[in-house]
Design an enzyme around this catalytic site. Structure first.
Site, PDB file in Angstrom:
ATOM      1  N   ARG A 270      86.332  -2.687  38.889  1.00 47.67           N
ATOM      2  CA  ARG A 270      84.903  -2.849  39.125  1.00 47.67           C
ATOM      3  C   ARG A 270      84.203  -3.656  38.039  1.00 47.67           C
ATOM      4  O   ARG A 270      83.386  -4.520  38.321  1.00 47.67           O
ATOM      5  CB  ARG A 270      84.276  -1.447  39.178  1.00 47.67           C
ATOM      6  CG  ARG A 270      82.827  -1.404  39.610  1.00 47.67           C
ATOM      7  CD  ARG A 270      82.271   0.007  39.396  1.00 47.67           C
ATOM      8  NE  ARG A 270      83.130   1.031  39.931  1.00 47.67           N
ATOM      9  CZ  ARG A 270      83.054   1.532  41.156  1.00 47.67           C
ATOM     10  NH1 ARG A 270      82.138   1.090  41.969  1.00 47.67           N
ATOM     11  NH2 ARG A 270      83.888   2.479  41.560  1.00 47.67           N
TER      12      ARG A 270
ATOM     13  N   CYS B 134      76.737   2.021  65.403  1.00 47.29           N
ATOM     14  CA  CYS B 134      76.253   3.249  66.049  1.00 47.29           C
ATOM     15  C   CYS B 134      76.534   4.481  65.194  1.00 47.29           C
ATOM     16  O   CYS B 134      77.317   5.353  65.583  1.00 47.29           O
ATOM     17  CB  CYS B 134      76.951   3.418  67.387  1.00 47.29           C
ATOM     18  SG  CYS B 134      76.967   1.912  68.317  1.00 47.29           S
ATOM     19  N   GLU B 135      75.971   4.530  64.022  1.00 46.38           N
ATOM     20  CA  GLU B 135      76.138   5.667  63.111  1.00 46.38           C
ATOM     21  C   GLU B 135      74.881   5.742  62.277  1.00 46.38           C
ATOM     22  O   GLU B 135      74.395   4.704  61.820  1.00 46.38           O
ATOM     23  CB  GLU B 135      77.280   5.420  62.104  1.00 46.38           C
ATOM     24  CG  GLU B 135      78.625   5.227  62.669  1.00 46.38           C
ATOM     25  CD  GLU B 135      79.484   6.464  62.597  1.00 46.38           C
ATOM     26  OE1 GLU B 135      79.049   7.463  61.992  1.00 46.38           O
ATOM     27  OE2 GLU B 135      80.571   6.427  63.177  1.00 46.38           O
TER      28      GLU B 135
ATOM     29  N   PRO C  50      90.987  -2.534  34.457  1.00 49.40           N
ATOM     30  CA  PRO C  50      89.623  -2.608  34.988  1.00 49.40           C
ATOM     31  C   PRO C  50      89.569  -3.303  36.340  1.00 49.40           C
ATOM     32  O   PRO C  50      90.245  -4.307  36.553  1.00 49.40           O
ATOM     33  CB  PRO C  50      88.882  -3.441  33.937  1.00 49.40           C
ATOM     34  CG  PRO C  50      89.949  -4.292  33.322  1.00 49.40           C
ATOM     35  CD  PRO C  50      91.241  -3.507  33.387  1.00 49.40           C
TER      36      PRO C  50
END
Ligand SMILES: Cc1ncc(COP(=O)(O)O)c(C=O)c1O
Length: 419
Positions: free
Chosen positions: A275, A343-344, A273
């Site tokens: 997460r 900048c996206e 495990p």
């Protein structure tokens, strides 16, 4: 304790987060020692009836302090690169509790793994098996292995993290795996220890594990008939956590899908495990720099960005976002995008989210970011990586310093005479 409000302010393990933010500056990842250790203990407890080794998946968060806490608690570890193996050893994991995964191990990584006599190496293909045998032979070692089987099952999760489908790049096709074991059993420098599978991440249907386990046990029985015995069944990781309002199995109910199949066997269980151990352990604390009105909607511009936490951009994932200090709560709130300064257009943490009416300078906590948060961060737009901080017994500790501008260039070289 973990993360909780006390009189309108968010605390981590009893410590005021606002104080940490003032001293450390934003953005930063903040981890709760208590949440971390209690997630690990939940696994230990839930699987205590059978011989189980929890091998925390380092890829979810490989900060040395986090690894060290888990090593001290007795956890094993799953690594997928030479770098993770290096950190696992530095953090104090005994080699006998380390499994090495991955579908593209280099020769150097294999050598490194063999030199350290790990519990086992999970082999992803017949060709890798042959390379492993050859390197083990050169080193006069026996490589302990499991073979990763691709069981062709479909977890309901983001397609990037569904890894046990026939079309996915991982593991040996379930219909061919018996042959690969047979070949492995004939190789001089290979010792068969186990069988491995990992079908995906953020899996919230616990019953899928029962299904996979039945397939794997059937396989191991078939192997026994041809004289190959399996000591360890490694079911990988993947158990999901609640990011939004999903109905998520507890670690206990997850174990209830597995234990009935294992209890009357002699197999030892390995779980990997990631997460579900660190996800809820961490938050990303960020400050609102600007609030602006666009054509049709509001934007709250914070000082964290997609380079710090890429999950929303990458998987369109949802993270709850809460004010660190509650105010304006009686107001009806603001529906807004919460975005970073990169900048996206993909640089967002939430779209059209209703939050208590924000003000510039406010702190926000982006929840459940302990897993695949810092671990997937980058320097994109030349942003130094954030600090990481852990609260232990009500005191905070910097477990990774914020990077400096100098850190951004200290590996780069302008060749002499270029200009
Ligand atoms: C082989 C393997 N084991 C374990 C994990 C950990 O998964 P999770 O963090 O979803 O538990 C992964 C993640 O992709 C993996 O590839």
């Amino acid at each position: 304790m973990g993360f909780e409000y006390r009189e309108g302010e968010l605390y981590c393990d009893g410590l005021r987060i606002k104080t940490v933010a003032t001293e450390v500056q934003t953005p930063f990842y903040l981890y709760s020692y208590e949440t971390l250790t209690s997630a690990y203990e939940s696994y230990k407890e839930a699987f205590s009836k059978i011989d189980t080794l929890i091998c925390y998946a380092a890829k979810a968060n490989s900060n040395l302090a986090i690894l060290n806490v888990l090593a001290q608690k007795g956890s094993g570890i799953d690594v997928v690169s030479g770098g993770e193996l290096f950190k696992a050893l530095k953090a104090g994991f005994p080699p006998q509790k380390i499994v090495f995964n991955g579908n593209g191990k280099t020769r150097q990584e294999i050598e490194y793994a063999l030199e350290n006599d790990l519990l086992m190496i999970n082999v992803d293909s017949i060709n890798e098996l042959l390379v492993l045998n050859q390197i083990a032979n050169q080193k006069t070692k026996k490589a302990r292995i499991a073979i990763r089987v691709n069981p062709d099952v479909n977890p309901i999760t983001h397609h990037y993290i569904a890894t046990g489908l026939a079309k996915s790049k991982f593991g040996v096709n379930i219909h061919e795996v018996k042959d690969v074991y047979l070949q492995a059993s004939k190789l001089e420098n290979i010792e068969i220890k186990g069988i491995h599978c990992h079908v995906g991440s953020q899996i919230i249907q616990a019953n899928l594990y029962g299904e996979v386990l039945q397939k794997v046990i059937k396989l191991t029985e078939g192997l026994r008939e041809i004289g190959i015995s399996i000591e360890y069944i490694n079911l990988g990781g993947g158990l999901g956590i609640r990011y939004h309002d999903e109905d998520v199995p507890t670690i206990q109910s997850f174990s209830e899908m597995i234990l009935p199949h294992m209890i009357n066997t002699n197999y030892k269980l390995i779980l990997e495990p990631g997460r579900s151990i660190v996800g809820e352990t961490g938050i990303l604390v960020t400050r609102i720099n600007y609030i602006k009105k666009g054509f049709h909607k509001y934007f709250v511009v914070v000082d964290a960005a997609m380079n710090d936490l890429i999950r929303p951009a990458f998987y369109k994932s949802y993270h709850r976002i809460l004010p660190v200090v509650e105010h304006n709560m009686e107001d009806e709130g603001l529906t807004t995008d919460i975005v970073g300064p990169i900048c996206e257009d993909g640089d967002f943490f939430a779209h059209e989210r209703l939050i208590p009416k924000p003000e510039e300078g406010d702190l926000l906590a982006i929840l459940d970011t302990g897993a695949y948060g810092f671990a997937m961060s980058s320097n994109y737009n030349m942003r130094p990586r954030t600090a990481e901080v852990m609260v232990i017994n009500g005191k905070y500790h910097i477990i990774r310093k914020r990077e400096s501008y100098e850190d951004l260039i200290n590996k780069e070289v302008i060749p002499e005479g270029l200009a």
